[in-house]
Scaffold this active site. Structure first.
Site, PDB file in Angstrom:
ATOM      1  N   TYR A 209       0.958  -1.164   0.426  1.00 51.31           N
ATOM      2  CA  TYR A 209       0.340  -0.223   0.353  1.00 51.31           C
ATOM      3  C   TYR A 209       0.335   1.164  -0.378  1.00 51.31           C
ATOM      4  O   TYR A 209       1.685   1.279   0.733  1.00 51.31           O
ATOM      5  CB  TYR A 209      -1.027  -0.148   1.505  1.00 51.31           C
ATOM      6  CG  TYR A 209      -1.463   1.448   1.647  1.00 51.31           C
ATOM      7  CD1 TYR A 209      -2.369   1.907   0.577  1.00 51.31           C
ATOM      8  CD2 TYR A 209      -2.311   1.180   1.981  1.00 51.31           C
ATOM      9  CE1 TYR A 209      -3.004   2.809   0.262  1.00 51.31           C
ATOM     10  CE2 TYR A 209      -3.164   2.379   2.621  1.00 51.31           C
ATOM     11  CZ  TYR A 209      -3.500   2.452   1.635  1.00 51.31           C
ATOM     12  OH  TYR A 209      -4.899   4.222   1.814  1.00 51.31           O
ATOM     13  N   CYS A 210       0.794   2.217  -0.809  1.00 51.43           N
ATOM     14  CA  CYS A 210       0.809   3.279  -0.981  1.00 51.43           C
ATOM     15  C   CYS A 210       3.003   3.905  -0.707  1.00 51.43           C
ATOM     16  O   CYS A 210       2.838   2.293  -1.855  1.00 51.43           O
ATOM     17  CB  CYS A 210       0.706   4.103   0.074  1.00 51.43           C
ATOM     18  SG  CYS A 210       1.044   5.754   0.033  1.00 51.43           S
ATOM     19  N   ILE A 211       3.122   4.098  -0.152  1.00 53.62           N
ATOM     20  CA  ILE A 211       4.993   3.509   0.120  1.00 53.62           C
ATOM     21  C   ILE A 211       5.389   2.157   0.137  1.00 53.62           C
ATOM     22  O   ILE A 211       6.990   2.101  -0.667  1.00 53.62           O
ATOM     23  CB  ILE A 211       5.647   5.080   0.578  1.00 53.62           C
ATOM     24  CG1 ILE A 211       6.890   5.202   0.326  1.00 53.62           C
ATOM     25  CG2 ILE A 211       4.907   5.030   2.224  1.00 53.62           C
ATOM     26  CD1 ILE A 211       7.437   6.255   2.099  1.00 53.62           C
TER      27      ILE A 211
END
Length: 616
Positions: A333-335
């Protein structure tokens, strides 16, 4: 005698009561000034700021206006005409006529929902005057030619901050709802608001972190992060949580979740009704999740490379000890997804095939278009950030949270400013906002690498653009089957930008577009039947072409992912095993989930590091 409303509330106070209120307010203002002065004393170097290039961008705009002053002249004439019309309308209203407004708020503008903004001619005039001024400012910024994309984005962003800060809803004297509250409470709302402001300043860093929720209402492991599990492994950077099964049989291949290290992992496990973790366990997966440490100055040298080696790679090794399985499926997720892509490229270069499938949720890999976050990232501001990181050894998560909140300032800053400080109300208990304020720090070495190589120079998407642990990273070498899910309203990882990352992979790619934004579109349980999602079996050349050929589905994308991961046998649905209990393998239980790493707040981390530094 005091003048009264229809309900019997005093409009005005008697002199003694007013003097008492003013005296208390003065004492609170004194505390506020002391807080502001103490915070400013440590910020003598203006270059230690992400905002250090603002004047440069506005200077470039001024130069372009000097070349073409007609932009300003035309907009001033339009504003003047609209103001004359507004004055005429106000006069007609005083004479009892009904007139149409010169300008109205946007449908999604919640600042002017109180009835008096329409029914009271004075407040209606104030509102429309402000909206006309706002429109004029925005038009002037948008119509100036000759600016670079970054300069235009920067000017637009800061002009918006200024315009929204000047909204009449943000001031006591021009907000009818606040005025009513002040009369009703005899000014106690302002006293209470100042007390709350003083407390918020104490817990802020390089900005004002407005309280968004009642933090006292939440306890991790009790009413957030409640899925039963155990910490079975830990190192300097993370704890690995293994969740207890809720089915008799489980898929043979374990599932590892790599969350972002900005904020805490439990965004994916807020409460039972919207927990992705709980849902995955109920589908028969043996679920592990990384809980990242909240780092302080002593971890200043931990790099992006360390996050890979001590994060997903260490977790995969630990999962083998816990389950006996060498292979895993990954969700990121995300970074955490950016790190996962880097890890998969590193593994591909080293012929490491232990990841059977990978899922990216709202993940940037090509940073050509980073969205509004790009306002904060340029050579000038990055040098300031790097100086601050070198000085402190970490980036304070509260400062980052303040910057992120400015991306949606009316919803995530000014609405709470009005509620807390002007109305004097305490924010309500809301688990998502509790998570949002539970910030984490960034180690200096990691964050410097990440900002420069990803956001500024966009090196990850370039074959060999970065090297990790002596290995050049090339995303095109990733042949692992991958599932990309992005969200259509995402302002942090724009879906058209995440799409470019999907095109970089060489293996099978399934791209899915979910409704809503960066969090709600991802954390969208099936039983809610909200938002919907789009699929297209063809990875078209452009995002627009993909969307044009996409099919809309109702509800959550979660079951679609489950079908994908099982039908392609990445979870090997025919090879089921007895459900695995944490601690039954070679890894023993360290402590119960959510674990001590997730429990540490920024203030706790900094106090502990300071005490350790003094002791040594």
């Amino acid at each position: 005698m005091s003048e009264q409303t229809k309900d019997g509330n005093n409009f005005f106070y008697d002199p003694a009561e007013l003097a008492d209120i003013v005296g208390k307010a003065n004492n609170q203002y004194q505390k506020l000034i002391e807080q502001l002065m103490s915070r400013q004393s440590g910020m003598s170097d203006p270059s230690l700021s992400i905002f250090s290039d603002v004047s440069e961008s506005f200077q470039k705009m001024a130069e372009q206006i000097a070349v073409n002053p007609m932009v300003v002249y035309e907009e001033q004439m339009n504003l003047w005409k609209s103001q004359i019309q507004l004055w005429q309308n106000a006069t007609r209203q005083l004479l009892g006529e009904t007139v149409d407004p010169v300008i109205e708020p946007a449908r999604d503008d919640r600042r002017f929902t109180d009835a008096e903004w329409v029914e009271n001619s004075l407040f209606d005039f104030i509102k429309q005057s402000y909206l006309l001024f706002s429109r004029s400012m925005f038009n002037m910024v948008h119509n100036v030619e000759g600016l670079s994309d970054h300069s235009r984005q920067t000017v637009d962003f800061y002009a918006r901050q200024y315009i929204n800060a000047m909204s009449p809803s943000n001031f006591v004297a021009t907000n009818p709802e606040v005025l009513r509250r002040t009369i009703e409470t005899k000014g106690r709302n302002l006293i209470q608001g100042m007390e709350q402001l003083v407390e918020d300043l104490k817990s802020s860093r390089d900005g004002l972190n407005v309280s968004m929720t009642d933090a006292r209402a939440f306890t991790m492991g009790v009413n957030v992060a409640t899925t039963p599990g155990e910490v079975v492994y830990q190192n300097d950077l993370m704890q690995l949580i293994q969740y207890k099964p809720s089915t008799e049989k489980a898929f043979k291949t374990p599932l590892l979740i790599v969350p972002p290290w900005i904020n805490k992992y439990y965004i994916l496990d807020l409460r039972p009704g919207n927990s992705l973790v709980k849902w995955l366990v109920e589908q028969g997966h043996t679920v592990f999740i990384i809980s990242w440490v909240n780092p302080g100055p002593k971890l200043r040298d931990k790099s992006f490379e360390n996050y890979m080696l001590e994060g997903p790679l260490a977790a995969i090794d630990a999962i083998e000890q816990a389950t006996g399985e060498k292979e895993v499926n990954l969700i990121s997720y995300c970074i955490g997804g950016t790190l996962t892509a880097s890890t998969l490229a590193y593994m591909a270069a080293n012929n490491d095939k232990r990841v059977k499938s990978a899922t990216y949720m709202a993940t940037l890999q090509d940073f050509t278009d980073p969205g509004e976050i790009g306002v904060f990232i340029n050579e000038s501001s990055l040098k300031g950030i790097e100086k601050q990181l070198d000085r402190d050894g970490y980036l304070d998560g509260r400062a980052m949270s303040f910057s992120f909140n400015l991306l949606r300032e009316n919803d995530l800053f000014w609405s709470f400013f009005i509620n807390n400080y002007l109305k004097g109300e305490r924010p309500t208990a809301f688990d998502l906002l509790y998570w949002n304020t539970d910030s984490t720090n960034m180690p200096a070495a990691m964050h410097k690498f990440y900002l420069r190589n990803m956001y500024l120079e966009n090196n990850l998407i370039k074959p060999g653009g970065i090297s990790l642990n002596g290995t050049p990273i090339d995303l095109t070498k990733i042949e692992t089957p991958v599932y990309f899910v992005s969200t259509i309203q995402d302002h942090i990882a724009k879906w058209t930008a995440t799409y470019k990352g999907a095109q970089a992979h060489s293996g099978p790619v399934k791209f899915v577009l979910a409704g809503s934004g960066h969090i709600a579109g991802v954390v969208n349980p099936p039983d809610k039947k909200k938002y919907g999602f789009w699929t297209n079996d063809t990875l078209a050349e452009t995002p627009d072409a993909w969307f044009a050929g996409a099919e809309k589905h109702e509800g959550s994308w979660w079951p679609n992912w489950q079908d994908w991961v099982t039908s392609n046998q990445y979870a090997d649905p025919k090879a089921m095993v007895a459900a695995r209990e944490p601690g039954k393998g070679k890894l023993k239980v360290i402590e119960a989930a959510p674990g001590s790493y997730a429990a540490k707040k920024i203030v706790d981390v900094l106090k502990a590091d300071a005490a350790e530094a003094v002791a040594s």
